[in-house]
Scaffold this motif. Structure first.
Motif, PDB file in Angstrom:
ATOM      1  N   PHE A  11       0.845  -1.000   0.406  1.00 57.92           N
ATOM      2  CA  PHE A  11       0.195  -0.267  -0.050  1.00 57.92           C
ATOM      3  C   PHE A  11       0.623   1.457  -0.162  1.00 57.92           C
ATOM      4  O   PHE A  11       0.330   2.078  -0.424  1.00 57.92           O
ATOM      5  N   THR A  12       2.174   1.242   0.464  1.00 53.36           N
ATOM      6  CA  THR A  12       2.654   2.459   0.658  1.00 53.36           C
ATOM      7  C   THR A  12       3.237   2.762  -1.058  1.00 53.36           C
ATOM      8  O   THR A  12       3.159   3.767  -1.567  1.00 53.36           O
ATOM      9  N   LEU A  13       3.643   1.475  -1.735  1.00 51.04           N
ATOM     10  CA  LEU A  13       4.060   1.472  -3.128  1.00 51.04           C
ATOM     11  C   LEU A  13       3.085   2.034  -3.899  1.00 51.04           C
ATOM     12  O   LEU A  13       3.019   2.840  -4.764  1.00 51.04           O
ATOM     13  N   THR A  14       2.283   1.792  -3.281  1.00 53.92           N
ATOM     14  CA  THR A  14       0.282   1.585  -4.896  1.00 53.92           C
ATOM     15  C   THR A  14       0.639   3.891  -4.045  1.00 53.92           C
ATOM     16  O   THR A  14       0.213   4.259  -4.645  1.00 53.92           O
ATOM     17  N   SER A  15       0.371   4.956  -2.696  1.00 55.81           N
ATOM     18  CA  SER A  15       0.222   5.237  -2.525  1.00 55.81           C
ATOM     19  C   SER A  15       1.657   6.388  -3.653  1.00 55.81           C
ATOM     20  O   SER A  15       1.191   7.299  -4.170  1.00 55.81           O
ATOM     21  N   CYS A  16       2.409   5.308  -3.417  1.00 52.62           N
ATOM     22  CA  CYS A  16       3.399   6.065  -4.049  1.00 52.62           C
ATOM     23  C   CYS A  16       3.067   6.598  -5.511  1.00 52.62           C
ATOM     24  O   CYS A  16       3.264   7.626  -5.986  1.00 52.62           O
ATOM     25  N   ASP A  17       2.874   5.912  -6.088  1.00 51.77           N
ATOM     26  CA  ASP A  17       2.322   5.793  -7.409  1.00 51.77           C
ATOM     27  C   ASP A  17       1.242   6.660  -7.738  1.00 51.77           C
ATOM     28  O   ASP A  17       1.530   7.671  -9.025  1.00 51.77           O
ATOM     29  N   TYR A  18       0.545   6.958  -6.913  1.00 51.99           N
ATOM     30  CA  TYR A  18      -0.541   8.094  -7.191  1.00 51.99           C
ATOM     31  C   TYR A  18      -0.418   9.905  -7.216  1.00 51.99           C
ATOM     32  O   TYR A  18      -0.029  10.093  -7.942  1.00 51.99           O
ATOM     33  N   PHE A  19       1.148   9.883  -6.805  1.00 51.30           N
ATOM     34  CA  PHE A  19       1.911  11.167  -6.235  1.00 51.30           C
ATOM     35  C   PHE A  19       2.611  11.435  -7.764  1.00 51.30           C
ATOM     36  O   PHE A  19       3.180  12.166  -9.210  1.00 51.30           O
ATOM     37  N   LYS A  46      -4.583  14.001   2.081  1.00 52.77           N
ATOM     38  CA  LYS A  46      -4.641  16.129   1.669  1.00 52.77           C
ATOM     39  C   LYS A  46      -3.790  16.445   2.886  1.00 52.77           C
ATOM     40  O   LYS A  46      -2.989  17.395   1.985  1.00 52.77           O
ATOM     41  N   ASN A  47      -3.950  16.986   3.803  1.00 53.20           N
ATOM     42  CA  ASN A  47      -3.460  17.635   4.462  1.00 53.20           C
ATOM     43  C   ASN A  47      -1.922  17.563   4.510  1.00 53.20           C
ATOM     44  O   ASN A  47      -0.946  18.643   5.126  1.00 53.20           O
ATOM     45  N   VAL A  48      -0.903  16.116   4.235  1.00 53.41           N
ATOM     46  CA  VAL A  48      -0.007  15.670   4.509  1.00 53.41           C
ATOM     47  C   VAL A  48       1.174  16.756   3.689  1.00 53.41           C
ATOM     48  O   VAL A  48       1.963  17.386   3.754  1.00 53.41           O
ATOM     49  N   LEU A  49       0.529  17.100   2.723  1.00 56.62           N
ATOM     50  CA  LEU A  49       1.547  17.557   1.597  1.00 56.62           C
ATOM     51  C   LEU A  49       1.716  19.540   1.472  1.00 56.62           C
ATOM     52  O   LEU A  49       0.169  19.783   0.909  1.00 56.62           O
ATOM     53  N   PRO A  50       2.898  20.171   1.904  1.00 53.06           N
ATOM     54  CA  PRO A  50       2.522  21.795   1.447  1.00 53.06           C
ATOM     55  C   PRO A  50       1.836  21.905   0.383  1.00 53.06           C
ATOM     56  O   PRO A  50       2.273  21.451  -0.672  1.00 53.06           O
ATOM     57  N   ASN A  51       2.150  23.076   0.062  1.00 51.97           N
ATOM     58  CA  ASN A  51       1.827  23.573  -1.429  1.00 51.97           C
ATOM     59  C   ASN A  51       3.442  24.078  -2.048  1.00 51.97           C
ATOM     60  O   ASN A  51       4.394  23.748  -1.155  1.00 51.97           O
ATOM     61  N   SER A  54       7.902  20.006  -4.183  1.00 53.79           N
ATOM     62  CA  SER A  54       7.852  18.875  -5.632  1.00 53.79           C
ATOM     63  C   SER A  54       7.438  17.522  -5.876  1.00 53.79           C
ATOM     64  O   SER A  54       7.516  16.821  -4.625  1.00 53.79           O
ATOM     65  N   LYS A  55       7.515  16.803  -7.318  1.00 47.11           N
ATOM     66  CA  LYS A  55       6.749  14.968  -7.066  1.00 47.11           C
ATOM     67  C   LYS A  55       7.676  14.366  -6.075  1.00 47.11           C
ATOM     68  O   LYS A  55       7.048  14.030  -4.662  1.00 47.11           O
ATOM     69  N   VAL A  60       9.134  11.220  -0.745  1.00 44.36           N
ATOM     70  CA  VAL A  60       9.424  10.984   0.654  1.00 44.36           C
ATOM     71  C   VAL A  60       8.820  11.171   1.436  1.00 44.36           C
ATOM     72  O   VAL A  60       8.496  11.036   2.272  1.00 44.36           O
ATOM     73  N   LEU A  61       8.057  12.564   1.762  1.00 50.31           N
ATOM     74  CA  LEU A  61       7.010  12.520   2.453  1.00 50.31           C
ATOM     75  C   LEU A  61       5.610  12.285   2.892  1.00 50.31           C
ATOM     76  O   LEU A  61       5.678  11.805   3.991  1.00 50.31           O
TER      77      LEU A  61
END
Length: 281
Positions: A11-19, A46-51, A54-55, A60-61
């Motif tokens: 699921f971690t890899l899946t989440s990375c593919d999303y980005f 949703k709220n983990v990534l700041p505006n 970079s991809k 990493v985050l």
């Protein structure tokens, strides 16, 4: 545990593919990681990534966030499995007490903000001061003093010293106009100030400044210091009203808050009793 780690990695890899794959369509309910029965959804990220990130940084985050989430859940499960029933019940009670305290304090704060009278008259302050004078003994020495420091090679040194020694209003005003020439200064000798605060700024001994004097001076390798002490108050004397006025205001407000909450408590109990919501057997 082996299955959990495998599922977590998948699921971690899946989440990375999303980005990394913009074209991939997802839903807000899509799962990105599972630990035991706990699920982390893509919507939670949703709220983990700041505006404007970079991809690469986003990957990493997100990885770090998912790993921290999983470790927390795994630790929590271990802790629950290795805690006695009594310990868990004790923690539940503490959590419930804390929640209740937060809710009650929040409600009290709202009442205070809405209903507390914050206007305090000078007469009320003076009355409170006179009734409680013995509680306002000084723990430090106070002085009414003025002081300045300037470069010892300043060309108009004699003029500044003369102005500093003068009691004439026009001379004091002229001295204030020259304040840009001073390294440090305080020309207001009408207010009480802690002696220790002044000693941090001028190189005089406490004994020097615990005597009324119209003028003393001292020089070091760089500067000339001038001090005039108008009045003094030693330790254990009653603090002057002007010095503790703000403190008295806070005391009066605190007393009003307690009285307000007590009045509200009486009203709440009275209403509950009247409506049969509170009974003592």
């Amino acid at each position: 545990m082996r299955f959990l780690l495998i599922a977590f990695c998948i699921f971690t890899l899946t989440s990375c593919d999303y980005f990394t794959v913009k074209e991939k369509e997802t839903t807000s309910s899509e799962i990105v990681a599972i630990v035991n029965t706990d699920k982390l959804f893509r919507e939670d990220l949703k709220n983990v990534l700041p505006n404007n990130i970079s991809k690469e940084d986003s990957i990493v985050l997100v990885k770090s966030y998912i790993q921290d989430w999983a470790i927390k859940k795994l630790f929590l499960k271990k802790a629950e499995n290795n805690s006695s029933l009594e310990s868990l019940q004790e923690i539940d009670l503490l959590v419930n007490d804390y929640r209740e305290s937060l809710l009650i304090n929040k409600y009290k704060t709202e009442i205070i903000n809405q209903k507390l009278d914050t206007i305090i008259s000078e007469e009320e302050i003076e009355t409170y001061y006179n009734l409680n004078k013995d509680n306002f003994k000084l723990n430090e020495e106070l002085v009414k003093a003025k002081y300045i420091s300037f470069d010892k090679d300043l060309k108009n040194e004699k003029e500044i010293i003369k102005l500093f020694q003068s009691d004439k209003i026009e001379d004091q005003e002229e001295l204030e106009r020259k304040q840009l020439s001073f390294k440090i200064y305080d020309l207001n000798d009408s207010v009480w100030t802690e002696l220790d605060k002044i000693l941090l700024k001028v190189p005089f001994s406490k004994e020097n400044l615990l005597k009324k004097t119209k003028f003393i001076q001292k020089q070091d390798s760089l500067s000339l210091y001038l001090v005039a002490v108008k009045d003094i108050l030693p330790r254990n004397e009653i603090a002057p009203l002007s010095y503790i006025e703000s403190k008295i205001k806070q005391m009066i407000l605190h007393k009003r808050k307690i009285e307000l909450i007590r009045d509200i408590e009486k009203i709440i109990v009275k209403d509950a009793t009247k409506n049969n919501n509170f009974k003592i057997y």
